[in-house]
Design a protein around this motif. Structure first.
Motif, PDB file in Angstrom:
ATOM      1  N   GLY A 190      36.385  39.426  42.504  1.00  0.00           N
ATOM      2  CA  GLY A 190      36.868  40.073  41.274  1.00  0.00           C
ATOM      3  C   GLY A 190      35.684  40.396  40.381  1.00  0.00           C
ATOM      4  O   GLY A 190      34.620  39.779  40.489  1.00  0.00           O
TER       5      GLY A 190
ATOM      6  N   THR B  66      38.524  45.007  37.905  1.00  0.00           N
ATOM      7  CA  THR B  66      39.926  44.593  37.950  1.00  0.00           C
ATOM      8  C   THR B  66      40.133  43.515  36.906  1.00  0.00           C
ATOM      9  O   THR B  66      39.484  42.474  36.953  1.00  0.00           O
ATOM     10  CB  THR B  66      40.351  44.112  39.353  1.00  0.00           C
TER      11      THR B  66
ATOM     12  N   MET C 130      41.906  42.371  48.572  1.00  0.00           N
ATOM     13  CA  MET C 130      40.806  42.899  47.777  1.00  0.00           C
ATOM     14  C   MET C 130      41.298  43.463  46.445  1.00  0.00           C
ATOM     15  O   MET C 130      42.426  43.945  46.334  1.00  0.00           O
ATOM     16  CB  MET C 130      40.074  43.988  48.572  1.00  0.00           C
TER      17      MET C 130
HETATM   18  S1  SF4 Z   1      36.523  44.887  45.528  1.00  0.00           S
HETATM   19 FE1  SF4 Z   1      36.586  45.805  43.474  1.00  0.00          FE
HETATM   20  S2  SF4 Z   1      37.394  44.194  42.151  1.00  0.00           S
HETATM   21 FE2  SF4 Z   1      36.730  43.181  44.020  1.00  0.00          FE
HETATM   22  S3  SF4 Z   1      34.622  42.539  43.513  1.00  0.00           S
HETATM   23 FE3  SF4 Z   1      34.485  44.510  44.585  1.00  0.00          FE
HETATM   24  S4  SF4 Z   1      34.401  46.023  42.946  1.00  0.00           S
HETATM   25 FE4  SF4 Z   1      35.158  44.110  42.010  1.00  0.00          FE
END
Ligand code: SF4
Length: 422
Positions: A312, A316, A354
């Motif tokens: 995260g 998000t 994810m």
């Molecule tokens: S998938 Fe998106 S929310 Fe998760 S760490 Fe990577 S950039 Fe951040």
């Protein structure tokens, strides 16, 4: 541009040891040799309380412990061991019991033959079997019991209870050296010597060397690595690995994982135990969960489908993906005792949960099933990838429930038929 070679893949080295057999009835669990690295655990119930002990052994076994050690410290405890075995057999819990003996093991194993027989392995601490001439006699009595009942033994040296006579003798010898070693080096040498000399002594009494497992437990990570590297260099007995008094929570988990990870990567260690002090309210089974995670994260074994979740970040702001990842992980773990038999191979499955579009679709495609949840400002839709292909998009308030259903359908379809034809 200079031609580059492919990046070499890292994997644990393999070290061939002799193979011990922990036997009870017609069952056997092998340790060392070509056996996978085994997970062990230990109860913290009073062994005299046979029912409570059998229940905890069952919990540890269902969590994935392949051998469970119980304290056998008094005649009353020794008398209960056959009943504990009986109850486990009645419950269909196929796990060998290891008896942990200190000071009076020679007497208990002689005076309680049913206990000696019900156990599959004896843990003997050479620092706690008696002093002087008594030591050899009492050690011999324990080895004789092991041979009589066809049991393997762990000769487990612990730096907190190191044979003081041996240590004093080695300190004396060291003081006569032209260039004396530092005290730590003498302690390492005493640990390794105590374990190996005791094993040789057991062999000279007629014990089959393959039925001997060694351990030298210390509480410092670098100390453990030093001692086990030397132990592995000097002998081919199967080795039991563990950091003693690892501590609680994060500290105990990290220290055990680092120490065992370093050694397992070098091929050292045939069975492991995480000596975690449970935090108030934490189940005893946590030490088994951590041991399994250590082996699974090194790629040595698979126990439960793995869930890859992103950490995260600012992309998000909702915690939906964290909650979903936890929910899925909890569901997979709690289902494993049943799935293990119903869906052979399910433990190798990989899931990804994810948090946004940056790494979500890519990571999800690498998993067997992956979901990429919407990040801040993204359309409220969650694409699901199955076997690398986008299979559907989930929307609405029930994404978590829908995803769980998709996972279960996938498991039934991919692993269900294996059991039908087995
Ligand atoms: S998938 Fe998106 S929310 Fe998760 S760490 Fe990577 S950039 Fe951040």
């Amino acid at each position: 541009m200079q031609e580059s070679l492919p990046v070499a893949a890292a994997s644990p080295l393999s070290r061939r040891t002799r193979q011990a057999r922990a036997v009870w009835g017609s069952n056997v669990v092998t340790i060392g040799g070509d056996a996978p690295v085994r997970i062990q655990s230990m109860t913290n119930t009073d062994t005299q309380e046979a029912v409570a002990t059998a229940i905890q052994v069952k919990e540890l076994a269902l969590a994935g412990s392949e051998l469970v050690r119980i304290t056998v410290n008094t005649p009353e405890a020794a008398a209960q061991v056959p009943y504990i075995r009986e109850q486990l057999d009645r419950m269909g819990i196929d796990v060998p019991l290891v008896g942990d003996f200190h000071y009076n093991g020679h007497r208990l194993l002689t005076e309680f033959p049913d206990c000696a027989q019900a156990l599959s392995k004896y843990r003997i601490n050479p620092g706690n079997v008696g002093k002087g001439e008594k030591r050899d006699r009492q050690f011999a009595q324990m080895i004789e019991a092991a041979m009589r009942w066809d049991k393997c033994v762990r000769i487990g040296v612990n730096w907190g209870s190191l044979d003081q006579e041996l240590l004093a003798q080695m300190m004396d010898e060291n003081s006569r050296r032209a260039d004396p070693w530092d005290a730590k080096a003498v302690m390492y040498e005493a640990l390794v010597t105590s374990a190996i000399e005791s094993a040789r002594q057991a062999e000279s009494l007629g014990m089959d060397g393959s039925q001997i497992i060694l351990s030298c437990k210390v509480s410092g990570v670098q100390d453990l690595v030093s001692v086990y590297r030397e132990l592995a260099r000097r002998c081919d007995y199967a080795l039991h690995l563990g950091l003693t008094e690892a501590g609680m929570g994060t500290k105990g988990t990290v220290a055990s994982s680092v120490a065992m990870g370093l050694l397992l990567q070098e091929g050292i260690g045939d069975t492991i135990r995480v000596s975690l002090t449970p935090q108030p309210g934490e189940p005893r089974t946590q030490e088994v969960v951590i041991a399994a995670e250590i082996l699974q994260s090194l790629g040595l074994r698979s126990f439960v489908p793995s869930v890859t979740a992103c950490p995260g970040c600012g992309r998000t702001t909702s915690t939906t993906f964290q909650e979903l990842a936890k929910q899925i992980d909890d569901h997979l773990r709690s289902s494993m005792p049943v799935w293990r038999a119903k869906y052979p191979g399910v433990e190798t499955m990989k899931l990804a949960v994810m948090g946004c579009i940056v790494n979500g679709p890519g990571e999800s495609k690498h998993a067997d099933i992956g979901i990429s949840l919407p990040g801040t400002g993204e359309a409220p839709a969650a694409p699901v990838f199955i076997d690398g292909q986008k299979a559907m998009t989930l929307r609405g308030d029930n994404i978590a429930r829908d995803f769980q259903r998709i996972v279960e359908e996938y498991i039934e379809k991919r692993f269900g038929h294996v059991a039908d034809h087995a």
